[in-house]
Write an enzyme that holds these catalytic residues in place. Sequence first.
Site, short mmCIF file in Angstrom:
data_model
loop_
_atom_site.label_atom_id
_atom_site.label_comp_id
_atom_site.label_asym_id
_atom_site.label_seq_id
_atom_site.Cartn_x
_atom_site.Cartn_y
_atom_site.Cartn_z
N HIS A 129 0.81 -1.23 0.00
CA HIS A 129 0.00 0.00 0.00
C HIS A 129 0.84 1.28 0.00
O HIS A 129 0.29 2.36 -0.23
CB HIS A 129 -0.91 0.05 1.22
CG HIS A 129 -1.97 -1.01 1.24
ND1 HIS A 129 -2.82 -1.24 0.18
CD2 HIS A 129 -2.30 -1.92 2.21
CE1 HIS A 129 -3.63 -2.24 0.49
NE2 HIS A 129 -3.34 -2.67 1.70
N ASP A 164 -3.57 -10.97 -1.63
CA ASP A 164 -3.99 -10.36 -0.38
C ASP A 164 -5.48 -10.00 -0.42
O ASP A 164 -6.05 -9.81 -1.49
CB ASP A 164 -3.15 -9.08 -0.18
CG ASP A 164 -3.18 -8.50 1.22
OD1 ASP A 164 -4.21 -7.90 1.58
OD2 ASP A 164 -2.18 -8.63 1.93
N HIS A 166 -6.67 -7.20 0.41
CA HIS A 166 -6.77 -5.80 0.00
C HIS A 166 -6.12 -5.58 -1.36
O HIS A 166 -5.14 -6.25 -1.71
CB HIS A 166 -6.10 -4.88 1.03
CG HIS A 166 -6.67 -4.99 2.40
ND1 HIS A 166 -6.23 -5.92 3.32
CD2 HIS A 166 -7.65 -4.28 3.02
CE1 HIS A 166 -6.91 -5.79 4.45
NE2 HIS A 166 -7.78 -4.79 4.29
N ASP A 250 -4.88 -12.69 4.45
CA ASP A 250 -6.08 -12.14 5.08
C ASP A 250 -7.38 -12.39 4.31
O ASP A 250 -8.45 -11.95 4.75
CB ASP A 250 -5.93 -10.65 5.39
CG ASP A 250 -5.22 -9.88 4.30
OD1 ASP A 250 -4.89 -10.47 3.26
OD2 ASP A 250 -5.00 -8.66 4.48
#
Length: 362
Positions: A129, A164, A166, A250
């Site tokens: 990120h 992931d 995200h 996740d």
Amino acid sequence: MLPRFYYHPRMLGYDFGPRHPLKPERLRRTIELLEALGQTEFLDPGLDARDDVLRVHDLEYVGAVALIGSGMAPSQGFESKFGFGSLDNPSFPGVYEASLAYSAGSAAAARDVRDGAPLAFNISGGLHHAHRNKASGFCVFDDPAIALHILRERFDRVAYVDIDLHHGDGVQWMFYDDPNVLTCSIHQEGSRFFPGTGWVEECGPVFTSVNAPLQSGTTGDVWLGAFERIVMDALGRFQPQAIVLQMGTDAHEYDPLGGLRLAAQEWLVAVERIRDFGVPIVAVGGGGYCLTTVPRMWVAACLTLAGLDVPQRVPEPLGSRWGMPRFFDEDLPEPRESGTVYAHRTTEQYLNSVAEFIPNPH
């Protein structure tokens, strides 16, 4: 024995505090589990990563992180200008050195692959990120982007694959207009979910950004279908010569920060598919905030990439101590086929508006 696995205890210093979801304990447990399985040859990447960080981050930002980590930020608003001070990214003493430690691992792994190794690991990495001039989403320096930059020193075409929960926004934006770097991310859709990006139409001016957003509640069978029809399809069209694989765990059903509902063994199929694509791989970690899932999933992924068998049971006393007796989940999330309609719409949008424009070397 796992090849070219980078780790040093200094990496445990990347610590936003006891109330933060990104806990160094998940890395410590992963290393302890690898040691219990006889995987004990860890390589120290050192700390000399500043020049590599400057491959993808602005000099002003890197200097700011150093100031913040030393407690010498010049004004009250200085931290927030560079993404620090929020609940997601609180500053802490030594954040600069800890971030360099993570980046050094990915840079060293990428150099190994650049120089001919078929596989190298930095499980502490995967901070996808971070932006060119700002920390975001628990991420300070964007080590997957650094790894891609290093791989491009040898390979004409490289790909980034992100499994992931995200969206891998930081990596996407850094290579958004680069025809030689394909970024692929399968993730929970961002209408009300961080970072709010990762839509199919974010394909970039040269169609090298591929996104597979899925709705909250999607089960692993549907997730795997979308992974095959979008991510693997894109890789087949682009034909990368090397891959950076970000292995955030996740998307697992038990993870507290998201809504995708995968079992560990379903997630691992995606790792197997990337391994079987048959090109050199730099493997990094990523998200994952449940301490009973992250260590076993990361270890299973590392073993799988190296062509080693994953045991059925976690060695004792670790399995009992940590409440995770098995590597794989006993039951698959129900009801199956959850999220099918949304995934079908995402797949059709990709096939109709992105797929045919992905650059192909032939």
